[in-house]
Motif scaffolding. Structure first.
Motif, PDB file in Angstrom:
ATOM      1  N   THR A 273       0.827  -1.200   0.000  1.00  0.00           N
ATOM      2  CA  THR A 273       0.000   0.000   0.000  1.00  0.00           C
ATOM      3  C   THR A 273       0.866   1.256   0.000  1.00  0.00           C
ATOM      4  N   GLY A 274       1.878   1.263   0.869  1.00  0.00           N
ATOM      5  CA  GLY A 274       2.718   2.452   0.964  1.00  0.00           C
ATOM      6  C   GLY A 274       3.433   2.740  -0.340  1.00  0.00           C
ATOM      7  N   LEU A 275       3.992   1.701  -0.923  1.00  0.00           N
ATOM      8  CA  LEU A 275       4.767   1.899  -2.147  1.00  0.00           C
ATOM      9  C   LEU A 275       3.860   2.305  -3.308  1.00  0.00           C
ATOM     10  N   THR A 276       2.738   1.599  -3.457  1.00  0.00           N
ATOM     11  CA  THR A 276       1.804   1.955  -4.520  1.00  0.00           C
ATOM     12  C   THR A 276       1.313   3.382  -4.331  1.00  0.00           C
ATOM     13  N   GLY A 277       0.946   3.707  -3.082  1.00  0.00           N
ATOM     14  CA  GLY A 277       0.420   5.036  -2.809  1.00  0.00           C
ATOM     15  C   GLY A 277       1.405   6.111  -3.196  1.00  0.00           C
ATOM     16  N   VAL A 278       2.647   5.958  -2.772  1.00  0.00           N
ATOM     17  CA  VAL A 278       3.597   7.043  -3.002  1.00  0.00           C
ATOM     18  C   VAL A 278       3.963   7.125  -4.482  1.00  0.00           C
ATOM     19  N   LEU A 279       4.021   5.981  -5.164  1.00  0.00           N
ATOM     20  CA  LEU A 279       4.368   6.041  -6.593  1.00  0.00           C
ATOM     21  C   LEU A 279       3.264   6.723  -7.386  1.00  0.00           C
ATOM     22  N   PHE A 280       2.014   6.379  -7.077  1.00  0.00           N
ATOM     23  CA  PHE A 280       0.936   7.038  -7.809  1.00  0.00           C
ATOM     24  C   PHE A 280       0.809   8.497  -7.403  1.00  0.00           C
ATOM     25  N   ALA A 281       1.119   8.793  -6.140  1.00  0.00           N
ATOM     26  CA  ALA A 281       1.114  10.200  -5.731  1.00  0.00           C
ATOM     27  C   ALA A 281       2.124  10.976  -6.556  1.00  0.00           C
ATOM     28  N   LEU A 282       3.303  10.395  -6.731  1.00  0.00           N
ATOM     29  CA  LEU A 282       4.340  11.060  -7.521  1.00  0.00           C
ATOM     30  C   LEU A 282       3.867  11.351  -8.935  1.00  0.00           C
ATOM     31  N   ALA A 283       3.090  10.422  -9.489  1.00  0.00           N
ATOM     32  CA  ALA A 283       2.734  10.538 -10.897  1.00  0.00           C
ATOM     33  C   ALA A 283       1.566  11.486 -11.126  1.00  0.00           C
ATOM     34  N   GLN A 284       0.902  11.952 -10.047  1.00  0.00           N
ATOM     35  CA  GLN A 284      -0.266  12.817 -10.235  1.00  0.00           C
ATOM     36  C   GLN A 284       0.155  14.262 -10.423  1.00  0.00           C
ATOM     37  N   HIS A 285      -0.623  14.985 -11.210  1.00  0.00           N
ATOM     38  CA  HIS A 285      -0.325  16.393 -11.410  1.00  0.00           C
ATOM     39  C   HIS A 285      -1.439  17.299 -10.889  1.00  0.00           C
ATOM     40  N   ASP A 286      -2.459  16.714 -10.272  1.00  0.00           N
ATOM     41  CA  ASP A 286      -3.463  17.518  -9.568  1.00  0.00           C
ATOM     42  C   ASP A 286      -3.109  17.460  -8.092  1.00  0.00           C
ATOM     43  N   LEU A 287      -3.047  18.638  -7.480  1.00  0.00           N
ATOM     44  CA  LEU A 287      -2.542  18.696  -6.118  1.00  0.00           C
ATOM     45  C   LEU A 287      -3.353  17.830  -5.166  1.00  0.00           C
ATOM     46  N   ASP A 596      -0.605  11.264 -18.120  1.00  0.00           N
ATOM     47  CA  ASP A 596      -1.768  10.966 -17.295  1.00  0.00           C
ATOM     48  C   ASP A 596      -1.533   9.583 -16.702  1.00  0.00           C
ATOM     49  N   THR A 597      -1.711   9.444 -15.401  1.00  0.00           N
ATOM     50  CA  THR A 597      -1.480   8.157 -14.767  1.00  0.00           C
ATOM     51  C   THR A 597      -2.747   7.695 -14.064  1.00  0.00           C
ATOM     52  N   PRO A 598      -3.609   6.975 -14.783  1.00  0.00           N
ATOM     53  CA  PRO A 598      -4.806   6.457 -14.119  1.00  0.00           C
ATOM     54  C   PRO A 598      -4.424   5.301 -13.204  1.00  0.00           C
ATOM     55  N   ASP A 599      -5.303   5.027 -12.250  1.00  0.00           N
ATOM     56  CA  ASP A 599      -5.001   3.985 -11.268  1.00  0.00           C
ATOM     57  C   ASP A 599      -4.964   2.627 -11.942  1.00  0.00           C
ATOM     58  N   VAL A 600      -3.835   1.944 -11.766  1.00  0.00           N
ATOM     59  CA  VAL A 600      -3.665   0.675 -12.482  1.00  0.00           C
ATOM     60  C   VAL A 600      -4.642  -0.377 -11.961  1.00  0.00           C
ATOM     61  N   PHE A 601      -5.058  -0.236 -10.692  1.00  0.00           N
ATOM     62  CA  PHE A 601      -5.986  -1.219 -10.138  1.00  0.00           C
ATOM     63  C   PHE A 601      -7.381  -1.021 -10.718  1.00  0.00           C
ATOM     64  N   VAL A 602      -7.758   0.243 -10.963  1.00  0.00           N
ATOM     65  CA  VAL A 602      -9.029   0.491 -11.622  1.00  0.00           C
ATOM     66  C   VAL A 602      -8.973  -0.058 -13.032  1.00  0.00           C
ATOM     67  N   GLN A 603      -7.859   0.240 -13.725  1.00  0.00           N
ATOM     68  CA  GLN A 603      -7.758  -0.112 -15.128  1.00  0.00           C
ATOM     69  C   GLN A 603      -7.721  -1.616 -15.341  1.00  0.00           C
ATOM     70  N   SER A 604      -6.978  -2.324 -14.527  1.00  0.00           N
ATOM     71  CA  SER A 604      -6.766  -3.723 -14.869  1.00  0.00           C
ATOM     72  C   SER A 604      -7.333  -4.695 -13.842  1.00  0.00           C
ATOM     73  N   LEU A 605      -7.989  -4.195 -12.796  1.00  0.00           N
ATOM     74  CA  LEU A 605      -8.612  -5.130 -11.855  1.00  0.00           C
ATOM     75  C   LEU A 605     -10.116  -4.884 -11.773  1.00  0.00           C
ATOM     76  N   PHE A 606     -10.487  -3.648 -11.370  1.00  0.00           N
ATOM     77  CA  PHE A 606     -11.904  -3.409 -11.110  1.00  0.00           C
ATOM     78  C   PHE A 606     -12.705  -3.241 -12.395  1.00  0.00           C
ATOM     79  N   ALA A 607     -12.132  -2.512 -13.355  1.00  0.00           N
ATOM     80  CA  ALA A 607     -12.895  -2.293 -14.584  1.00  0.00           C
ATOM     81  C   ALA A 607     -13.228  -3.605 -15.298  1.00  0.00           C
ATOM     82  N   PRO A 608     -12.245  -4.512 -15.488  1.00  0.00           N
ATOM     83  CA  PRO A 608     -12.611  -5.797 -16.114  1.00  0.00           C
ATOM     84  C   PRO A 608     -13.607  -6.588 -15.274  1.00  0.00           C
ATOM     85  N   ALA A 609     -13.401  -6.574 -13.952  1.00  0.00           N
ATOM     86  CA  ALA A 609     -14.310  -7.318 -13.075  1.00  0.00           C
ATOM     87  C   ALA A 609     -15.730  -6.770 -13.206  1.00  0.00           C
TER      88      ALA A 609
END
Lengths: 648, 215, 303
Positions: A273-287, A596-609
Motif C-alpha cells: 500500500t505504501g509503495l503503490t500510494g507514493v508512486l501514484f502520488a508522484l505521478a499525479q499532477h493535480d494537487l 496521465d497516470t490512471p489507477d492501475v488497479f481500476v484499469q486492470s482489476l476493477f474495470a474488467p471485473a
C-alpha cells in the motif's frame, strides 16, 4: 462522558438547524466547532487520566441496548475528531463563504452529522450502534463529497465512493454476525478464536481496509477526495479513513493473541500500500489527487507499523510490540495533523487560483506567504524529516523493524519494513519536493497563478496552528508517546509495556533535544548570514539561464518532467500514458506533452471485473421491465413463497 | 577456511547478480569463467583436503570450464561478429530485482530442504539453487542464442556445485557426466550458431522465429 | 567525550581538505600539478567575503536553504562516530537521525533549486531525488545488516563492536558487503564519479553542481562547506564500520580514523581518475546493486 453526550446533542441540533429552511443554517459551523472543541477536551482528559467509562442510554434497540463507552483507544480518536473537526469547521466557514446559502447550510448539516457519526463510531460499545453510526458516517461523507454536484465528474466520484464504502460495510456486517454468535452484539461479549478469529480478521481487513484505503481497495480515495470541498477532504483524509483503522484496532481487542500470520499479512499489505500510494502520488499532477494518494501511502505506513506490533506480540517481544503499536497510533495522529494541513493549503490554492493543476501554478509562495510556509511545514513533516512529527512515528517503525531483525524474531518482516519504509520515505520526499516546489516555488506558470491572493485570516490561522502543532509534536515526541501509550496498552498483553516504554522514552527524549538543537543551529546560521550580508551589496537579478537571456516561466521544469525519471524506473507499475504532440517541420509550432497516470488497479482489476459483472447482470434484465404491476407480482410471489416455506 | 568458503559463496552469488545486471556479452563470458574458478576452489577448501585424484578431477573440470569453454564461446562471438550488447527481453534493473526475489525463494527453499550440509555454511544451498535459476533465467530472458549457451553453462555450474555439496565422496560421477553433456552441448551450439549466422546474418532468436511470418 | 569533541573539531577543520586530496590525486593521474590542497579553504574564504545576487523569482526558501542544510549536516556530524571514538551524542536509533538529517539537507537543497525556476536546476533536483531515494534504501539496509549482527541500534556502538573483535575480521563477510554498498552510496550521495562529474562543464549532465548554480557568496560558501562535511560524515561512517584497527589508546584510534578518512579520499580520487561517468539511465542499476549488496549482508547476518 457527559461532555461527549452534550457534544453529540449539540452536533445533532446544529445539523437539524441547518436542515431547516430558515436562516438558522449559519449556526452550522459554530455548532460543529463548539462541539468538536468540547470533544477534544473530553478526549484529551481521558487520555491523560486513562479512565474507562461506559454509559447505557435508556433506549431500546433491536439486539441490544444503546451502550457507549470511552477508553484511551476511543479517546485518542475522539481527540483527533475533535481537533481536526473544529479546525476544518473554522476553515470551511471561510472556504464556503460567498457560495449559495442554501447549499452551504445543507453542507453544514451533513458536516455536523459526519462529526457526530464519527464520534458515535468510536464511542459505540455494541455492534448495532457501531454499524448504524458507520452507515451515517458513510452517507454524510458521501453528501459532503458531492457538494459541487453540478461540476462534471463529481457525481461519478461520489458514486464510486458510495459503492466502495457499502461493499466494505457488507463485510463488516458478516464480521459482526460471526463475532456475535451467542446472540449479543455487545462489545463486552464479542469474541472469536481459532479459525473463526482468522476469518473475522480477514473480514475486518477487507471491511475496514476499504475505508482506510488498503491497496487495492483504495480506488475510491483518489476519486472522492479531490472533488470534495477542501475542508471536507481534510476531515475525510485526516480523520475519517483513520476511523477504518480504529475499527481494525477495536476488533483486534476482541480476538485475543494474534498469530504471526496476521502480522505478516499487515506488513505485506502495508509495504504494498505504501509503495503503490507514493508512486501514484508522484505521478499525479493535480494537487489534491496527489494528496489523496499520499494518504494511501501513509495508511500503508500505519499498517506496516501495526503489523510489526502484532508480530512482536506473537513473538512475545515487548519492545517490538510496544514500538510497533505506538508507532501505528502515533502515525495516525501525525498524519491527521499534516495531511489536513496540506489539504487546507491545497484548498487555499484552489480558492486563490481556481485550479489545482500543478502545471498551471508556481511561484505562489511570494503571493501567499502564510499558506505557503504552512504547506512547506506539512510537506516536510509528511516526508518524515526531522525536526517534525512525521519523523518521530517513522522512527518508531524503523526501531521496531531493527529490533525484530537483530533479535531474530521476525527478520524477514523487519527487512521488508526497513527496505519498504526507506524507499517510501525517499519517494515521499521526492513527491512533496515536487508538490511544494512546483506549486509554491519558481515563477507562476499561468495568469491565474499571477493573480493569486492570500487566503482569509481564519483559513490562514487554522493552517498556521496546524503547522505549529506539527513542529511541537515533532519536538515533544516523548509526550506524544506518553499520551498514546495507554491506548496502545489496550492492544498489548498486560505485562509487556513498562520496560519497553522506558527505552522508547530515552530515544525520543534525545531526539527531541537533537531536533531543538537543529532548529537553533539553523536559526543561528541564518542570523550569521544576515549579519555577514548587512553591509554588503545584495542585488536582485534574473535567474542564471546558462547563457540563455530570455527565459519564460514555461521553460521551468514541470510536474511531469520532475518525476519523469522515477516514472520510467517504475513504468511497469505506473503505466503512465503519454500524449505527445511532437514538433515537426522546419518551423514547428505548438508542441505539447501531456501525461496521465490512471489507477492501475481500476484499469486492470476493477474495470474488467465490473464489465464481467455487468454482462452477468444483463442476463437478469428480462426480469425487470419497469412496470409497477410486475414489481408487485414479484413481491406477492416472494411473500407467498416465504409463507409456504415457513408453514412447510 | 570456513570463512574463505563463505566469502566465496557470497562472491558466487554476486557473480550471478553481475550476470543479471551486465549489458555486455564479453562481461558475461568473463563472469561465467570467474564463476567456474570460484566453484572449482570451493571443494578444495573443505574441512580436510580431498584425495589427490579428486583434486586432479576438479582442476581438470575447472580448466575446461574457466578456460576452454569461454575460449570456445569467445571464438564463436568473434567468428559470428555479433554486436556486444545483450538485447534483453527484460530490463537489467528489473532482472536484478527478479534475481533478488529468486534468491529469497532459494533461501527459503534451502531451509525447507533439510539436506546434509557437511559444514558447507548456510548460504551454500541457496547459492547453488540460485546459480541454477540464474542460468535458467538467462536462457529465458535474453534474446541472443549465445546467452543461451552461457545460461546453460551457468546452470551446469550450479548442478556441479550441488554435486560437490552433497555427493562429497563421489562428486566426479555427477560431474563428469554433466561436463560431457555440456561439452557436447556447447559444441553443437557453437556449430549451430555458426550455421545460423551464415544463413541469416544474425543470431537473434526472437527474429528467427518471426522470420517466416514477416516474409 | 573529550575525543568526541576532538573528532568534531577535526571534522570542522579538515573536511574541506578531503576535496583537496581528491583533486590532487586526480591531477596526479592526469599528469598535472593540480590545485593546492587548501584550494577549497581559499574558495570558502573568498565566498564568505562577498555580497549576494538573488534571482527575482526566489523567495525566502532559497535564502534559508543553505542555512538549514548546514545545520542538518552539523547535526549529523554530532551523531557520527569515528572508529572507536564515539559520537558526541549517541543513543539507540541515532543512525536513523543521521540518515534523515542528511535527507533534510537534500530536501532543502532541492527546494532551493526549484525556487530559482530554472530548467537546469529543476533537472538537477529531479535527478537528485530519484537517485537518493534508491541510495537511502541501500544505506539503511546496510546499516540494518550491521545492526542485526551486533544487536545494537546506535552508530557509535556499531562502530565500537565492528572494531573490537565483536566480529572477527574477515570471517564475517557482512562488513565487506556493507562497506562496498556504503562506498557506492557515498559516491552517489556526494555527487562523485561515476554518478556525477564534479568537474563537468555541461549543465545538462550535472546533478549536484547544477542545483546550486544560482547560489553565490555566503550561501554558496555554506553549501560547499556542508557538502564537504557531508562527505566527512559518510566517510566516517564507512571507515568506522570497515576498518579493523582497534587499539587501547583512544588518541591513537582517533588518529587512525583520521588517517583512514584521508585514505578514503585518496581512494575516491583514484576511482574518479580511472572511471568514466555512468550514463544516467544506468545509475539506478548501480544503486540497486548496492541495495542488493546490503540485502545480501542482511541475509548473511540472519542465521
Amino acid at each position: 462522558m457527559t461532555l461527549l453526550l452534550i457534544c453529540l446533542a449539540l452536533l445533532l441540533a446544529g445539523a437539524a438547524a441547518c436542515a431547516l429552511p430558515l436562516r438558522s443554517g449559519v449556526i452550522g459551523p459554530y455548532a460543529a466547532t463548539g462541539a468538536a472543541v468540547l470533544a477534544s477536551v473530553a478526549g484529551f482528559t481521558t487520555l491523560i487520566t486513562g479512565a474507562m467509562q461506559t454509559v447505557t442510554l435508556p433506549v431500546h434497540l433491536p439486539f441490544d441496548t444503546l451502550r457507549l463507552g470511552l477508553d484511551p483507544l476511543s479517546a485518542l480518536f475522539v481527540l483527533l475528531i475533535g481537533v481536526i473537526g473544529a479546525l476544518a469547521a473554522v476553515y470551511g466557514r471561510g472556504y464556503l463563504a460567498g457560495q449559495d446559502r442554501r447549499k452551504t447550510a445543507l453542507s453544514w448539516c451533513w458536516y455536523n452529522l459526519l462529526v457526530a457519526a464519527m464520534l458515535l463510531v468510536v464511542l459505540a460499545r455494541t455492534g448495532f450502534i457501531f454499524l448504524v453510526a458507520w452507515e451515517v458516517m458513510s452517507l454524510a461523507s458521501f453528501f459532503l463529497v458531492v457538494h459541487d454536484h453540478e461540476k462534471s465528474g463529481v457525481l461519478r466520484a461520489g458514486w464510486i465512493y458510495l459503492i466502495a464504502t457499502h461493499l466494505g460495510t457488507a463485510f463488516l456486517l458478516v464480521m459482526f454476525l460471526l463475532l456475535g454468535r451467542d446472540g449479543s452484539l455487545d462489545f463486552a461479549h464479542l469474541a472469536a478464536a481459532g479459525v473463526s478469529a482468522s476469518l473475522v480478521f480477514a473480514l475486518a481487513l477487507v471491511g475496514f481496509g476499504t475505508k482506510a484505503g488498503f491497496v487495492p481497495l483504495h480506488v475510491w480515495l483518489p476519486e472522492a477526495h479531490p472533488v470534495a470541498p477542501s475542508h471536507v477532504s481534510a476531515l475525510m483524509s485526516g480523520v475519517m479513513i483513520k476511523i477504518g483503522l480504529y475499527g481494525l484496532l477495536r476488533v483486534l481487542t476482541f480476538l485475543g493473541p494474534p498469530p504471526a500470520g496476521w502480522g505478516w499479512t499487515l506488513v505485506s499489505i502495508g509495504a504494498v500500500t505504501g509503495l503503490t500510494g507514493v508512486l501514484f502520488a508522484l505521478a499525479q499532477h493535480d494537487l489534491k489527487r496527489l494528496l489523496a494518494y499520499s494518504s494511501v501511502e501513509n495508511v500503508g505506513i500505519i499498517a506496516l507499523a501495526l503489523g510489526m506490533g502484532l508480530l512482536g506480540i506473537a513473538a512475545g517481544d515487548p519492545v517490538v510490540s510496544t514500538l510497533g503499536i505506538c508507532a501505528a497510533l502515533l502515525h495516525v495522529v501525525n498524519h491527521a495533523l499534516f495531511k489536513s494541513l496540506l489539504f487546507f493549503g491545497a484548498g487555499a490554492v484552489i480558492h486563490a487560483t481556481g485550479t489545482d493543476r500543478m502545471d498551471r501554478l508556481g511561484g505562489l509562495l511570494r503571493l501567499m506567504p502564510r499558506t505557503g510556509t504552512a504547506f512547506l511545514v506539512g510537506a516536510a513533516a509528511i516526508s518524515a524529516l526531522p525536526p517534525l512529527n512525521g519523523f518521530i512515528s517513522e522512527f518508531l517503525v524503523y526501531a521496531a523493524a531493527f529490533k525484530a531483525v537483530s533479535a531474530g524474531t521476525h527478520p524477514w518482516s523487519g527487512l521488508v519494513a526497513v527496505a519498504g519504509l526507506a524507499l517510501i520515505g525517499g519517494l515521499a520526499a521526492a513527491c512533496f519536493a515536487k508538490a511544494f516546489g512546483i506549486v509554491f516555488l519558481g515563477a507562476p506558470r499561468s495568469a491565474a497563478a499571477v493573480q493569486a491572493h492570500e487566503a482569509s485570516l481564519s483559513m490562514n490561522g487554522v493552517m498556521v496552528l496546524l503547522a505549529v502543532l506539527c513542529v511541537m509534536t515533532g519536538l515533544g515526541g516523548l509526550w506524544m508517546v506518553r499520551w498514546v501509550a495507554p491506548a496502545a496498552s489496550q492492544l498489548l498483553p498486560p505485562d509487556m509495556t513498562t520496560d519497553a516504554l522506558q527505552t522508547l522514552f530515552d530515544m525520543l527524549g534525545r531526539i527531541g533535544y537533537a531536533a531543538l538543537a537543529l532548529i537553533a543551529c539553523a536559526a543561528g546560521l541564518y542570523g550569521l548570514r544576515t549579519a555577514l550580508l548587512r553591509r554588503r551589496e545584495v542585488r536582485q537579478d534574473e535567474t542564471w539561464g546558462c547563457g540563455y537571456v530570455a527565459p519564460t516561466a514555461r521553460m521551468q521544469y514541470s510536474a511531469s518532467s520532475f518525476v519523469q525519471p522515477i516514472g520510467v524506473m517504475f513504468a511497469a507499475l505506473l503505466r503512465t500514458r503519454h500524449y505527445l504532440h511532437a514538433p515537426h517541420g522546419l518551423f514547428p509550432t505548438g508542441a505539447r506533452l501531456h501525461t496521465d497516470t490512471p489507477d492501475v488497479f481500476v484499469q486492470s482489476l476493477f474495470a474488467p471485473a465490473l464489465r464481467v459483472l455487468v454482462r452477468l447482470a444483463a442476463a437478469f434484465r428480462d426480469l425487470q421491465q419497469g412496470r409497477t404491476h410486475q414489481c408487485i407480482l414479484y413481491i406477492v410471489a416472494t411473500l407467498l413463497l416465504l409463507l409456504i416455506w415457513h408453514l412447510g | 577456511m570456513q570463512a574463505v568458503r563463505e566469502i566465496l559463496v557470497i562472491v558466487l552469488i554476486l557473480l550471478n547478480f553481475r550476470l543479471l545486471g551486465t549489458s555486455r556479452l564479453g562481461a558475461c563470458v568473463q563472469t561465467v569463467a570467474l564463476q567456474a574458478v570460484v566453484i572449482g576452489l570451493l571443494p578444495l577448501l573443505g574441512p580436510r583436503l580431498p584425495a589427490p585424484w579428486v583434486i586432479a578431477m576438479v582442476a581438470a573440470a575447472t580448466l575446461v570450464k574457466a578456460v576452454v569453454l569461454p575460449a570456445l564461446v569467445r571464438r564463436a562471438l568473434r567468428e559470428t561478429g555479433v554486436v556486444r550488447e545483450l538485447e534483453p527481453l527484460m530490463g537489467y534493473t528489473l532482472s536484478i530485482l527478479t534475481g533478488t526475489g529468486l534468491l529469497v525463494l532459494c533461501y527459503l527453499a534451502g531451509r525447507q530442504l533439510q539436506l546434509p550440509q557437511g559444514g558447507a555454511g548456510q548460504l551454500l544451498i541457496p547459492a547453488t539453487l540460485f546459480t541454477m535459476l540464474t542460468g535458467l533465467f538467462l536462457i529465458v530472458a535474453r534474446r541472443k542464442a549465445i546467452t543461451q549457451v552461457l545460461g546453460f553453462l551457468v546452470l551446469e555450474n550450479g548442478i556441479y556445485l550441488f554435486g560437490v555439496a552433497f555427493a562429497v565422496h563421489e562428486p566426479w560421477l555427477v560431474q563428469t557426466g554433466v561436463l560431457l553433456d555440456v561439452f557436447a552441448a556447447v559444441f553443437v551450439m557453437g556449430i549451430t550458431i555458426y550455421q545460423i549466422n551464415r544463413e541469416f546474418d544474425h543470431i537473434d532468436t526472437d527474429r528467427l522465429s518471426t522470420q517466416g511470418l514477416k516474409r | 567525550m573529550r575525543y568526541a569533541l576532538l573528532h568534531i573539531l577535526f571534522a570542522l577543520a579538515f573536511a574541506p581538505l578531503l576535496a583537496g586530496v581528491i583533486n590532487r590525486v586526480k591531477a596526479f593521474f592526469g599528469g598535472r600539478r593540480g590545485p593546492s590542497l587548501l584550494q577549497l579553504y581559499y574558495d570558502l574564504f573568498k565566498l564568505l567575503r562577498k555580497g549576494a545576487v538573488y534571482s527575482r523569482t526566489t523567495s525566502w526558501v532559497f535564502r534559508a536553504g543553505p542555512c538549514i542544510a548546514l545545520a542538518a549536516v552539523l547535526l549529523a556530524l554530532v551523531l557520527t562516530p569515528l572508529g572507536t571514538t564515539p559520537a558526541l551524542l549517541a543513543f539507540p536509533g541515532d543512525l536513523l537521525l543521521v540518515v534523515y538529517a542528511l535527507g533534510l539537507m537534500r530536501f532543502v537543497t532541492v527546494l532551493a533549486a526549484l525556487d530559482t525556476g530554472s530548467a537546469f536546476e529543476g533537472m538537477g533536483a529531479s535527478r537528485e531525488v530519484q537517485f537518493s531515494a534508491l541510495a537511502e534504501v541501500a544505506l539503511l539496509v546496510g546499516l540494518l545488516a550491521v545492526a542485526a549482527r551486533v544487536e545494537a541500534f546506535s552508530l557509535s556502538v556499531l562502530a565500537r563492536q565492528a572494531w573490537s573483535g565483536g566480529m572477527a575480521w574477515p570471517s564475517d563477510a557482512i562488513l565487506l558487503l556493507v562497506a562496498a554498498a556504503l562506498l557506492v552510496v557515498l559516491l552517489a550521495e556526494n555527487a562523485r564519479l561515476p554518478f556525477d562529474d564534479p568537474n563537468t562543464h555541461l549543465e545538462l549532465t550535472m546533478i549536484h553542481e547544477v542545483m546550486i548554480l544560482d547560489h553565490g557568496g555566503v550561501d554558496l560558501a555554506m553549501i560547499e562547506y556542508a557538502s564537504a562535511l557531508k562527505l566527512w560524515v559518510m566517510g566516517a561512517i564507512l571507515v568506522s564500520l570497515a576498518l579493523p584497527l582497534p587499539t587501547a589508546q583512544p588518541m591513537l584510534n582517533l588518529v587512525a580514523g583520521l588517517g583512514a578518512i584521508m585514505v578514503l579520499a585518496l581512494l575516491i580520487g583514484v576511482i574518479e581518475s580511472v572511471m568514466a561517468r555512468l550514463r544516467l539511465v544506468r545509475v539506478p542499476q548501480l544503486l540497486v546493486t548496492a541495495g542488493i549488496l546490503s540485502f545480501l549482508a542482511v541475509m548473511v547476518a540472519m542465521r
